[in-house]
Design a protein around this motif. Sequence first.
Motif, short mmCIF file in Angstrom:
data_model
loop_
_atom_site.label_atom_id
_atom_site.label_comp_id
_atom_site.label_asym_id
_atom_site.label_seq_id
_atom_site.Cartn_x
_atom_site.Cartn_y
_atom_site.Cartn_z
N PRO A 113 -46.00 -96.49 63.65
CA PRO A 113 -47.34 -96.93 63.27
C PRO A 113 -47.35 -97.48 61.83
O PRO A 113 -46.77 -96.87 60.93
N VAL A 114 -47.98 -98.63 61.66
CA VAL A 114 -48.11 -99.24 60.33
C VAL A 114 -49.61 -99.34 60.02
O VAL A 114 -50.37 -99.86 60.83
N VAL A 115 -50.00 -98.80 58.88
CA VAL A 115 -51.42 -98.81 58.51
C VAL A 115 -51.57 -99.58 57.21
O VAL A 115 -50.84 -99.35 56.25
N ARG A 116 -52.51 -100.52 57.20
CA ARG A 116 -52.79 -101.28 55.96
C ARG A 116 -53.83 -100.51 55.17
O ARG A 116 -54.93 -100.25 55.67
N THR A 117 -53.48 -100.17 53.94
CA THR A 117 -54.39 -99.33 53.15
C THR A 117 -54.66 -99.95 51.78
O THR A 117 -53.87 -100.75 51.26
N SER A 118 -55.78 -99.54 51.22
CA SER A 118 -56.02 -99.75 49.80
C SER A 118 -56.57 -98.46 49.24
O SER A 118 -57.69 -98.06 49.57
N ALA A 119 -55.77 -97.82 48.40
CA ALA A 119 -56.27 -96.60 47.76
C ALA A 119 -57.37 -96.96 46.77
O ALA A 119 -58.18 -96.11 46.42
N LYS A 120 -57.41 -98.22 46.35
CA LYS A 120 -58.44 -98.63 45.39
C LYS A 120 -59.81 -98.72 46.07
O LYS A 120 -60.79 -98.16 45.58
N THR A 121 -59.86 -99.40 47.23
CA THR A 121 -61.17 -99.57 47.90
C THR A 121 -61.44 -98.47 48.92
O THR A 121 -62.57 -98.30 49.36
N GLY A 122 -60.39 -97.79 49.34
CA GLY A 122 -60.56 -96.76 50.39
C GLY A 122 -60.35 -97.31 51.79
O GLY A 122 -60.40 -96.56 52.76
N SER A 123 -60.05 -98.59 51.92
CA SER A 123 -59.86 -99.13 53.27
C SER A 123 -58.56 -98.59 53.87
O SER A 123 -57.56 -98.43 53.17
N GLY A 124 -58.63 -98.29 55.16
CA GLY A 124 -57.44 -97.81 55.88
C GLY A 124 -57.16 -96.32 55.72
O GLY A 124 -56.24 -95.81 56.36
N ILE A 125 -57.92 -95.63 54.92
CA ILE A 125 -57.63 -94.20 54.70
C ILE A 125 -57.91 -93.39 55.97
O ILE A 125 -57.12 -92.52 56.35
N SER A 126 -59.01 -93.71 56.65
CA SER A 126 -59.31 -93.00 57.90
C SER A 126 -58.23 -93.29 58.94
O SER A 126 -57.80 -92.39 59.67
N ALA A 127 -57.78 -94.54 59.00
CA ALA A 127 -56.73 -94.89 59.96
C ALA A 127 -55.44 -94.15 59.64
O ALA A 127 -54.76 -93.65 60.54
N LEU A 128 -55.11 -94.06 58.36
CA LEU A 128 -53.90 -93.34 57.97
C LEU A 128 -54.01 -91.87 58.38
O LEU A 128 -53.07 -91.28 58.93
#
Length: 220
Positions: free
Chosen positions: A199-214
């Motif tokens: 599984p590959v998850v695209r994340t941004s710790a800055k904006t919070g995007s992808g954190i739920s998916a991770l």
Amino acid sequence: MEVIKDEEGLDIELDINLQKRNLELSEANKKLLDDHGILSIDFMGSVGSGKTSLMDRLIEKLKDRYKIGVIGGDLTTTIDMEILGKHNIPVVQINTGRECHLDANLVAKALERLDLNDLDLLFIENVGNIICPADFPLGAHKRVAVVSVVESPYIIVKHPLTFQTVDVVALNKVDLASLIEIDLNKLEGDIRKINSRIPVVRTSAKTGSGISALSRKLNL
Ligand SMILES: Nc1nc2c(ncn2[C@@H]2O[C@H](COP(=O)(O)OP(=O)(O)OP(=O)(O)O)[C@@H](O)[C@H]2O)c(=O)[nH]1
Ligand SMILES: [Mg+2]
């Protein structure tokens, strides 16, 4: 072009013994964690890829549901564990001095400092390095590779072993991808050529995007 491969080197016997002993100790760590019902996750990735920042986001999201502890590896500083300790969770810093990875023996020592009866999730931040940690399992149940998309277009193809030995990849700093015109589909394709099911998850710790998916990919 003539290419010299290091596996022909003279130090191979020493390496094998070291890795064999590390594997035994990692299995003991895993058993100890299992006996206490603790799920543990080892985060590895280059310096600055975003390991601490992603763990910070995950802890914020999960701390009401899990009793979380953290073991952090760093050559000399305590910066990251000071950041994560602000969540009022137990943290243990390991300073490896000159070693570019944690090993199972160091983690065993850190586990002695934690109240394992009072934890159900353990995050381990490996020393910032995408090469060395791959050869040293720690006893964690899952391993996550954190790759910052601004590192290099060749970051994946140059480190195949890492992507063979991890369970999830976080492609982090996607908020910066457009600035440097990196092709995320190409990076993801490089990962899948090495490990087709990962599984590959695209994340941004800055904006919070992808954190739920991770979090979901980690079954948390
Ligand atoms: N723009 C952006 N910056 C990020 C992101 N994730 C982390 N950073 C920044 O990148 C820098 C390094 O992040 P860390 O989380 O400390 O990286 P690390 O992998 O823990 O680094 P080491 O522990 O030194 O190996 C910090 O300034 C973060 O604020 C992201 O998704 N987007
Ligand atoms: Mg860090």
